[in-house]
Design a protein around this motif. Structure first.
Motif, PDB file in Angstrom:
ATOM      1  N   GLY A  12       0.822  -1.200   0.000  1.00  0.00           N
ATOM      2  CA  GLY A  12       0.000   0.000   0.000  1.00  0.00           C
ATOM      3  C   GLY A  12       0.855   1.249   0.000  1.00  0.00           C
ATOM      4  N   ARG A  13       0.210   2.369  -0.335  1.00  0.00           N
ATOM      5  CA  ARG A  13       0.905   3.657  -0.327  1.00  0.00           C
ATOM      6  C   ARG A  13       0.046   4.707   0.349  1.00  0.00           C
ATOM      7  N   LEU A  14       0.664   5.454   1.232  1.00  0.00           N
ATOM      8  CA  LEU A  14      -0.032   6.491   1.979  1.00  0.00           C
ATOM      9  C   LEU A  14       0.615   7.820   1.613  1.00  0.00           C
ATOM     10  N   LEU A  15      -0.191   8.755   1.125  1.00  0.00           N
ATOM     11  CA  LEU A  15       0.292  10.107   0.821  1.00  0.00           C
ATOM     12  C   LEU A  15      -0.408  11.106   1.719  1.00  0.00           C
ATOM     13  N   ILE A  16       0.373  11.939   2.384  1.00  0.00           N
ATOM     14  CA  ILE A  16      -0.206  12.872   3.359  1.00  0.00           C
ATOM     15  C   ILE A  16       0.375  14.271   3.168  1.00  0.00           C
ATOM     16  N   SER A  17      -0.505  15.283   3.245  1.00  0.00           N
ATOM     17  CA  SER A  17      -0.076  16.682   3.379  1.00  0.00           C
ATOM     18  C   SER A  17      -0.765  17.257   4.607  1.00  0.00           C
ATOM     19  N   CYS A  18      -0.040  17.994   5.421  1.00  0.00           N
ATOM     20  CA  CYS A  18      -0.678  18.648   6.579  1.00  0.00           C
ATOM     21  C   CYS A  18       0.236  19.726   7.133  1.00  0.00           C
ATOM     22  N   PHE A  48      -8.031   5.354  10.114  1.00  0.00           N
ATOM     23  CA  PHE A  48      -7.032   6.414   9.939  1.00  0.00           C
ATOM     24  C   PHE A  48      -7.653   7.809  10.049  1.00  0.00           C
ATOM     25  N   GLN A  49      -8.945   7.907   9.747  1.00  0.00           N
ATOM     26  CA  GLN A  49      -9.598   9.219   9.662  1.00  0.00           C
ATOM     27  C   GLN A  49      -9.444  10.065  10.930  1.00  0.00           C
ATOM     28  N   PRO A  50      -9.688   9.493  12.120  1.00  0.00           N
ATOM     29  CA  PRO A  50      -9.532  10.322  13.334  1.00  0.00           C
ATOM     30  C   PRO A  50      -8.120  10.901  13.460  1.00  0.00           C
ATOM     31  N   LEU A  51      -7.105  10.068  13.167  1.00  0.00           N
ATOM     32  CA  LEU A  51      -5.715  10.550  13.204  1.00  0.00           C
ATOM     33  C   LEU A  51      -5.523  11.682  12.187  1.00  0.00           C
ATOM     34  N   ALA A  52      -6.080  11.478  10.996  1.00  0.00           N
ATOM     35  CA  ALA A  52      -5.992  12.510   9.953  1.00  0.00           C
ATOM     36  C   ALA A  52      -6.641  13.804  10.422  1.00  0.00           C
ATOM     37  N   ASP A  53      -7.771  13.681  11.072  1.00  0.00           N
ATOM     38  CA  ASP A  53      -8.472  14.874  11.559  1.00  0.00           C
ATOM     39  C   ASP A  53      -7.628  15.623  12.590  1.00  0.00           C
ATOM     40  N   GLN A  54      -7.027  14.848  13.472  1.00  0.00           N
ATOM     41  CA  GLN A  54      -6.226  15.443  14.545  1.00  0.00           C
ATOM     42  C   GLN A  54      -5.114  16.340  13.981  1.00  0.00           C
ATOM     43  N   PHE A  55      -4.501  15.901  12.869  1.00  0.00           N
ATOM     44  CA  PHE A  55      -3.398  16.682  12.292  1.00  0.00           C
ATOM     45  C   PHE A  55      -3.829  17.502  11.063  1.00  0.00           C
ATOM     46  N   SER A  56      -5.134  17.562  10.803  1.00  0.00           N
ATOM     47  CA  SER A  56      -5.656  18.286   9.621  1.00  0.00           C
ATOM     48  C   SER A  56      -5.007  17.826   8.321  1.00  0.00           C
ATOM     49  N   MET A  57      -4.982  16.508   8.153  1.00  0.00           N
ATOM     50  CA  MET A  57      -4.305  15.942   6.983  1.00  0.00           C
ATOM     51  C   MET A  57      -5.206  15.878   5.757  1.00  0.00           C
ATOM     52  N   ALA A  58      -4.652  16.190   4.581  1.00  0.00           N
ATOM     53  CA  ALA A  58      -5.196  15.712   3.312  1.00  0.00           C
ATOM     54  C   ALA A  58      -4.440  14.419   3.005  1.00  0.00           C
ATOM     55  N   TRP A  59      -5.134  13.360   2.665  1.00  0.00           N
ATOM     56  CA  TRP A  59      -4.424  12.074   2.530  1.00  0.00           C
ATOM     57  C   TRP A  59      -5.116  11.154   1.537  1.00  0.00           C
ATOM     58  N   THR A  60      -4.347  10.224   0.987  1.00  0.00           N
ATOM     59  CA  THR A  60      -4.910   9.137   0.186  1.00  0.00           C
ATOM     60  C   THR A  60      -4.165   7.847   0.543  1.00  0.00           C
ATOM     61  N   LEU A  61      -4.903   6.753   0.506  1.00  0.00           N
ATOM     62  CA  LEU A  61      -4.291   5.442   0.712  1.00  0.00           C
ATOM     63  C   LEU A  61      -4.643   4.595  -0.501  1.00  0.00           C
ATOM     64  N   THR A  62      -3.624   4.088  -1.194  1.00  0.00           N
ATOM     65  CA  THR A  62      -3.902   3.279  -2.376  1.00  0.00           C
ATOM     66  C   THR A  62      -3.269   1.891  -2.233  1.00  0.00           C
ATOM     67  N   CYS A  63      -3.951   0.916  -2.870  1.00  0.00           N
ATOM     68  CA  CYS A  63      -3.386  -0.436  -2.928  1.00  0.00           C
ATOM     69  C   CYS A  63      -2.658  -0.585  -4.252  1.00  0.00           C
ATOM     70  N   VAL A  64      -1.431  -1.013  -4.194  1.00  0.00           N
ATOM     71  CA  VAL A  64      -0.630  -1.130  -5.414  1.00  0.00           C
ATOM     72  C   VAL A  64      -1.267  -2.121  -6.386  1.00  0.00           C
ATOM     73  N   SER A  65      -1.960  -3.119  -5.862  1.00  0.00           N
ATOM     74  CA  SER A  65      -2.527  -4.148  -6.740  1.00  0.00           C
ATOM     75  C   SER A  65      -3.719  -3.636  -7.554  1.00  0.00           C
ATOM     76  N   GLU A  66      -4.307  -2.512  -7.143  1.00  0.00           N
ATOM     77  CA  GLU A  66      -5.414  -1.945  -7.925  1.00  0.00           C
ATOM     78  C   GLU A  66      -4.856  -0.982  -8.964  1.00  0.00           C
ATOM     79  N   LEU A  67      -4.745  -1.459 -10.178  1.00  0.00           N
ATOM     80  CA  LEU A  67      -4.117  -0.650 -11.227  1.00  0.00           C
ATOM     81  C   LEU A  67      -4.938   0.588 -11.576  1.00  0.00           C
ATOM     82  N   LYS A  68      -4.241   1.694 -11.819  1.00  0.00           N
ATOM     83  CA  LYS A  68      -4.916   2.915 -12.263  1.00  0.00           C
ATOM     84  C   LYS A  68      -5.343   2.755 -13.713  1.00  0.00           C
ATOM     85  N   LYS A  69      -6.464   3.395 -14.058  1.00  0.00           N
ATOM     86  CA  LYS A  69      -6.954   3.351 -15.440  1.00  0.00           C
ATOM     87  C   LYS A  69      -6.524   4.605 -16.172  1.00  0.00           C
ATOM     88  N   LEU A  70      -5.987   4.399 -17.341  1.00  0.00           N
ATOM     89  CA  LEU A  70      -5.271   5.445 -18.062  1.00  0.00           C
ATOM     90  C   LEU A  70      -5.891   5.669 -19.441  1.00  0.00           C
TER      91      LEU A  70
END
Lengths: 283, 283, 283, 283
Positions: free
Chosen positions: D4-10, D68-90
């Protein structure tokens, strides 16, 4: 020594190379290096740079030039013939940042820059020591928008007095007026701290940072009346990323600036550059 | 069209350029591009490549060659004269990895590779479809250490039959014997997947990973009897770091290999390369 | 200032980052920059470099180290914690060619090299002036094969006396014995004037010229007992061609050498390098 | 697989890494790769990308996000969590020039591009065969200034239908309206055939030739409402000289364009890019 260089521009037509090489052969000159380019074989402009060894070139020089003129007239050539042994006289202009000045002085000390450094001019005192330590005259001439005309007058006097052939703006942060520029056509080499035509003008690293570019660069060019619009001689770049702030860009940039300027100056001193149509041919 | 190329090597002495350019001028040829080099103006070897436009070159070709011979003899020249309109015939050798083959085919399809692709030879079937789809003959010739002599005999027959001028080893993972190589001197171009002379021989990416290098490269060279020791035509590199495992190096390397090989092939086809002393002069 | 750096190597397993970041958070440290790498998430080795701001780090330093030890033990960590404000002490070794020495001194003068230059050691007198002008002690120690043991003994004494942390071989053309090397493991940085592993050993530019390579390079690496076989820190290259003779390669090479060495030294001083398995991880 | 991949901005503050790594450790996740950046440790924005292995990630995914949402709220995060096995459609958009399309398809065929290519859209028929041969749907939608609204409506329908995640403009020579762009914020990747911000807009190679630059480049960026002003993802350059006419610049440029675009697409697919302040952070 007996090495000479012949630079020619003229309308393209068959027979130019034959005529010129016959001329040189007549003087027992051996062609060491020769490069040529034509914008268009049919009706375009032809350029050639020939480096040759000619016995007793120093003595024969004037005769050669005289004898070449009829041939030049026949093909409507613009041309110069230089003796490698007659070093060009160079003036360095610098403001506060010393890295480009240092690079040029260093190359010169190492014997890699075949020129005479006649003088250094600066609107700051910082560089005096490193310049005078090498026995080179240093002129401190404070410059600002207000006194520009006076300052340039003074500078032109100096440059004439020292019989300067080429002026290197080694990060000289003052704008030159067209009065000054017109005195030294295609003899003033500037280093601009961006990849032109991106970030023309002031504070290019700030603007590069702002725009989020992934590469920064530097450009060496001949100075013309249009700011940063003169014929480009050399450019180079380095990779940067999001972690690099303006100060980092400046540090990285200094390394590009000094090597790009050093290459441009070297090519100019070796008579490798012909300006045509606001572009350079670098042989 | 009327474009020709003259490649000359001979002992250096004054007058070569004059003699050759007079010769061309006599045939009303206009010199379009000319490059020259001398290993040493005194007693060295002189090389020149001249590209010219000559009215009715196709018709005049044989006459030109005949008339040039006395001049060539006078200066002890090794020389070739080629007509640009006569395309060179090219054979591509490939094993399993298709990236270099694809790059060459692609360039050819885009009109950027001025050659006739006469045939593709492979010791695997993988590439058959992409080759035959383009109407190019594909020969599957299984090869191994055991049957090397037979295989090469068969290949040489094919290459003679198709009158092939140049053989591109586009990642052909078989070693060629000196019998094969001697049939095609300076006509076989290989791409080696390392920055030669580093990592001569097998599995260069594994060894690059093992050594912990920070740059990986590829080298295109003419094939000689000494494995990976032939004259280097072109090299390039890309940056890697500690995160790149062998598989990553291979991926990155494929991009270097294909562009390095493509440049080398292009220069060969444009008669830009002269081999001298196991090195190349690339004009 | 309050900036610190933590470098850790240990067997990879879940929970390392959590444990370390909890520890730092406990001391109110803010993580500024963090990089990590694992050779293999299953059974491999894990590496992390964390740069952080911690209030009163100078005062707290010893406590932090003491408190961190149990955590380090739990994960079998090799680790170091450094305060950015405590400058590393650096010795420069140089022979005749000054370009690498000059580059390092220049960076240092410009404030771009955060270190204390404790002394310069040379087997020639040439560099004395530029070193002493900057107020840096200069030691002239003639060295040759014959007196190697004595010379190294003397050098080691000096380095101990000045409490030197890192030794830069800025084109020091003497081989160091394993006695010397073993005193300073992963603390000696050399610049080799070739693209390793090509041209290991003496006269690389001559051999590059001989081989006819199209790119030349330089490599900075930690010195180990095996000549030119130590962990590579940084490499770079520049393009050359058939016109470049050995002297040209040397000139071009000097520019690569100085920039490659300067980068390697900078990364070392910033604690960005971990050596593992004769390779470097550069964060 | 369980990657998995977690991307966070805060907003930056101490404790973020500790909190996030504790959370992951709680789920027995092993952090494989982690990169972070802060615009300013005091009051700036913090960004982190974490790639991790988590047993049964596919099953746990929803639970993880919820927890994860409560933790994200605590730090005012914008975030996404993706599974590598779910391929993006292009979706690939292309006009006449096929080199960028081909490069992407080639990477995809070689297994180097982890995505599902859902469809190709073109305003020309040229690319149909190479697309359909790979079993990818090809839509020919003629486009011009006149019918732009209709065409974009049709395109948006298609993209919704195919549930496309990212749109690659692989030399699609039509301008997109803000209606289209606003449907896919930071999801449209363009390749511009110049080194931005130089030569914004039409015919960059002509203008590069006109200006006499010594390097040409290409830039991959996210598309925004301002033409060629979106966040830059990647750039690269190649050296040119006075002999290169516009057609040569285009040929050389094609090689830069395709490799720059391929890198940008790869980084996007690997969730390595965060857009901030019209710039990209590429981890």
């Amino acid at each position: 020594e007996n090495r000479g260089r012949l630079l020619i521009s003229c309308p393209d037509q068959p027979g130019i190379v034959a005529a010129v090489s016959n001329f040189l052969f007549h003087y027992k000159a051996n062609i060491i290096e020769s490069s040529q380019y034509s914008t268009n074989p049919e009706g375009g402009t032809f350029f050639i740079r020939i480096e040759f060894e000619c016995p007793s070139l120093n003595t024969l020089q004037d005769e050669l030039k005289e004898e070449f003129q009829p041939l030049a007239d026949q093909f409507s050539m613009a041309w110069t013939l230089t003796c490698v042994s007659e070093l060009k006289k160079l003036a360095l202009f610098v403001s506060k940042e010393p890295h480009c000045l240092r690079e040029i002085l260093w190359e010169w000390q190492s014997g890699d820059l075949m020129a005479e450094i006649a003088l250094v001019v600066s609107n700051h005192e910082e560089a005096r020591d490193i310049v005078e330590d090498l026995g080179i005259p240093f002129y401190y001439i404070p410059a600002s928008k207000e006194n520009r005309a006076d300052v340039e007058h003074q500078q032109i006097q100096l440059l004439k007095e020292f019989e300067v052939d080429v002026i290197i703006l080694a990060r000289y942060m003052q704008i030159l007026t067209s009065t000054f520029v017109s005195e030294f056509p295609h003899q003033i080499i500037n280093i601009h701290h961006s990849f032109l035509p991106a970030f023309v003008g002031a504070r290019p690293y700030h603007r590069a940072y702002q725009r989020g570019v992934k590469l920064i660069g530097a450009t060496s060019h001949y100075v013309t009346d249009d700011l940063d619009e003169g014929p480009i001689i050399e450019q180079d770049i380095m990779r940067v990323d999001h972690r690099d702030h303006v100060e980092d860009l400046k540090k990285i940039g200094r390394n590009i600036e000094r090597s790009v300027l050093a290459r441009a100056v070297k090519w100019h001193l070796e008579d490798r550059i012909i300006v045509h149509d606001n572009k350079t041919i670098v042989f």
